[in-house]
Scaffold this motif. Structure first.
Motif, mmCIF file in Angstrom:
data_model
loop_
_atom_site.group_PDB
_atom_site.id
_atom_site.type_symbol
_atom_site.label_atom_id
_atom_site.label_comp_id
_atom_site.label_asym_id
_atom_site.label_seq_id
_atom_site.Cartn_x
_atom_site.Cartn_y
_atom_site.Cartn_z
ATOM 1 N N LEU A 188 12.421 -3.511 0.558
ATOM 2 C CA LEU A 188 13.471 -3.277 1.737
ATOM 3 C C LEU A 188 13.674 -1.778 2.174
ATOM 4 N N ARG A 189 14.037 -0.904 1.043
ATOM 5 C CA ARG A 189 14.234 0.673 1.264
ATOM 6 C C ARG A 189 13.004 1.108 2.090
ATOM 7 N N SER A 190 11.669 0.696 1.398
ATOM 8 C CA SER A 190 10.684 1.365 2.116
ATOM 9 C C SER A 190 10.106 0.968 3.563
ATOM 10 N N ILE A 191 10.983 0.170 4.196
ATOM 11 C CA ILE A 191 10.875 -0.170 5.589
ATOM 12 C C ILE A 191 10.925 0.969 6.585
ATOM 13 N N GLY A 192 11.327 2.092 6.120
ATOM 14 C CA GLY A 192 11.615 3.171 7.196
ATOM 15 C C GLY A 192 10.234 3.833 7.234
ATOM 16 N N ALA A 193 9.356 3.646 6.301
ATOM 17 C CA ALA A 193 8.139 4.219 6.528
ATOM 18 C C ALA A 193 6.996 3.493 7.179
ATOM 19 N N LEU A 194 7.432 2.102 7.689
ATOM 20 C CA LEU A 194 6.448 1.475 8.597
ATOM 21 C C LEU A 194 6.555 1.853 9.916
ATOM 22 N N LYS B 169 0.833 -1.366 -0.050
ATOM 23 C CA LYS B 169 -0.111 0.076 0.006
ATOM 24 C C LYS B 169 1.011 1.129 -0.043
ATOM 25 N N ASP B 170 0.810 2.030 -1.063
ATOM 26 C CA ASP B 170 1.753 3.268 -0.853
ATOM 27 C C ASP B 170 3.293 2.851 -1.100
ATOM 28 N N GLY B 171 3.443 1.834 -1.526
ATOM 29 C CA GLY B 171 4.939 1.322 -1.809
ATOM 30 C C GLY B 171 5.483 0.888 -0.351
ATOM 31 N N ILE B 172 4.475 0.764 0.561
ATOM 32 C CA ILE B 172 4.909 0.044 1.671
ATOM 33 C C ILE B 172 4.621 -1.496 1.678
ATOM 34 N N PRO B 173 5.639 -2.193 2.156
ATOM 35 C CA PRO B 173 5.475 -3.561 2.075
ATOM 36 C C PRO B 173 4.515 -4.343 3.185
ATOM 37 N N PRO C 79 7.580 1.536 13.760
ATOM 38 C CA PRO C 79 8.659 0.937 14.589
ATOM 39 C C PRO C 79 8.463 -0.290 14.907
ATOM 40 N N ASP C 80 7.236 -0.722 15.409
ATOM 41 C CA ASP C 80 6.883 -2.062 15.595
ATOM 42 C C ASP C 80 6.581 -3.259 14.612
ATOM 43 N N GLN C 81 6.474 -2.612 13.379
ATOM 44 C CA GLN C 81 6.403 -3.552 12.209
ATOM 45 C C GLN C 81 7.593 -3.742 11.641
ATOM 46 N N ARG C 82 8.518 -2.876 11.665
ATOM 47 C CA ARG C 82 9.835 -2.872 11.041
ATOM 48 C C ARG C 82 10.609 -4.395 11.147
ATOM 49 N N PRO C 83 10.706 -4.848 12.146
ATOM 50 C CA PRO C 83 11.363 -6.258 12.574
ATOM 51 C C PRO C 83 10.743 -7.219 11.662
ATOM 52 N N VAL C 84 9.350 -7.271 12.166
ATOM 53 C CA VAL C 84 8.654 -8.373 11.270
ATOM 54 C C VAL C 84 8.787 -8.397 9.852
ATOM 55 N N ILE C 85 8.447 -7.396 9.130
ATOM 56 C CA ILE C 85 8.444 -7.205 7.938
ATOM 57 C C ILE C 85 10.001 -7.370 7.121
ATOM 58 N N GLY C 86 10.701 -6.627 8.053
ATOM 59 C CA GLY C 86 12.573 -6.735 7.751
ATOM 60 C C GLY C 86 12.681 -8.546 7.580
ATOM 61 N N ASN C 87 12.402 -9.064 8.503
ATOM 62 C CA ASN C 87 12.866 -10.529 8.536
ATOM 63 C C ASN C 87 11.902 -11.051 7.495
ATOM 64 N N LEU C 88 10.862 -10.838 7.342
ATOM 65 C CA LEU C 88 10.056 -11.547 6.052
ATOM 66 C C LEU C 88 10.433 -11.244 4.607
ATOM 67 N N ILE C 89 11.040 -10.092 4.575
ATOM 68 C CA ILE C 89 11.924 -9.732 3.423
ATOM 69 C C ILE C 89 13.133 -10.466 3.230
ATOM 70 N N ASN C 90 13.921 -10.411 4.182
ATOM 71 C CA ASN C 90 15.073 -11.245 4.171
ATOM 72 C C ASN C 90 14.941 -12.760 3.762
#
Length: 176
Positions: A50-56, A2-6, A58-69
């Motif tokens: 991966l670059r758009s994680i900063g827009a998430l 949504k709006d480029g946010i994963p 803070p509590d969702q960043r680790p979850v989505i980051g791990n999923l992307i990895n």
């Protein structure tokens, strides 16, 4: 996304599309185009996620980051496997490269030089007598060779006929 946010659904769709692109690739060039489209550094879709994680939040960043990895790891494995399949590099190598029926090569003939044997034997004798072999620099400063060992300036071992001086401060190491 949504709006480029994963989100997790968008990442699953992206992985499915990447799998389809890999299966559809019939040659190495098509596979490389698919790899760049999904994993490329500048324009890859997973890289953009991966670059758009900063827009998430803070509590969702680790979850989505791990999923992307995790998705990236699976896609890397998938692309590498397809590349090996297309190039044939995944095949088992020949167990015996070359002709196994050729006769073996002869080893080197000869032995140690007599001076090296004498030096080795002399070292062994002194080691058995309780001495040890010291390794270190051959060129030493006057300070470390004499001053640090409390040799006075008029000591006989400091004479120029007993010690080879390179200059006033540098000399060849005497005894250990």
């Amino acid at each position: 996304m949504k709006d480029g946010i994963p989100d997790s659904d968008a990442l699953r769709r992206l992985e499915r599309e990447a799998r389809e692109a890999v299966e559809a690739a019939g040659d190495v060039e098509a596979l490389e185009r698919a790899r760049v489209a999904f994993l490329g550094r500048k324009q890859g879709r997973l890289t953009a996620a991966l670059r758009s994680i900063g827009a998430l939040p803070p509590d969702q960043r680790p979850v989505i980051g791990n999923l992307i990895n995790e998705v990236k790891g699976r896609l890397d494995t998938l692309f590498d496997g397809k590349h090996a399949e297309l190039t044939g590099s995944g095949a088992d190598p020949e167990p015996f490269p070359g002709d196994a029926t050729l006769p073996g090569r002869r080893g080197w003939e000869g032995g140690r030089h007599i001076l090296h044997r004498v030096l080795r034997d002399a070292k062994e004798i002194f080691v058995r007598m309780g001495y040890s072999i010291a390794h270190g620099p051959d060129v030493e400063l006057d300070y470390y060779n004499f001053e640090a060992l409390n040799f006075p300036p008029d000591h006989p071992s400091r004479d120029t006929q007993d010690t080879f001086y390179v200059n006033m401060d540098i000399l060849l190491r005497t005894q250990t």
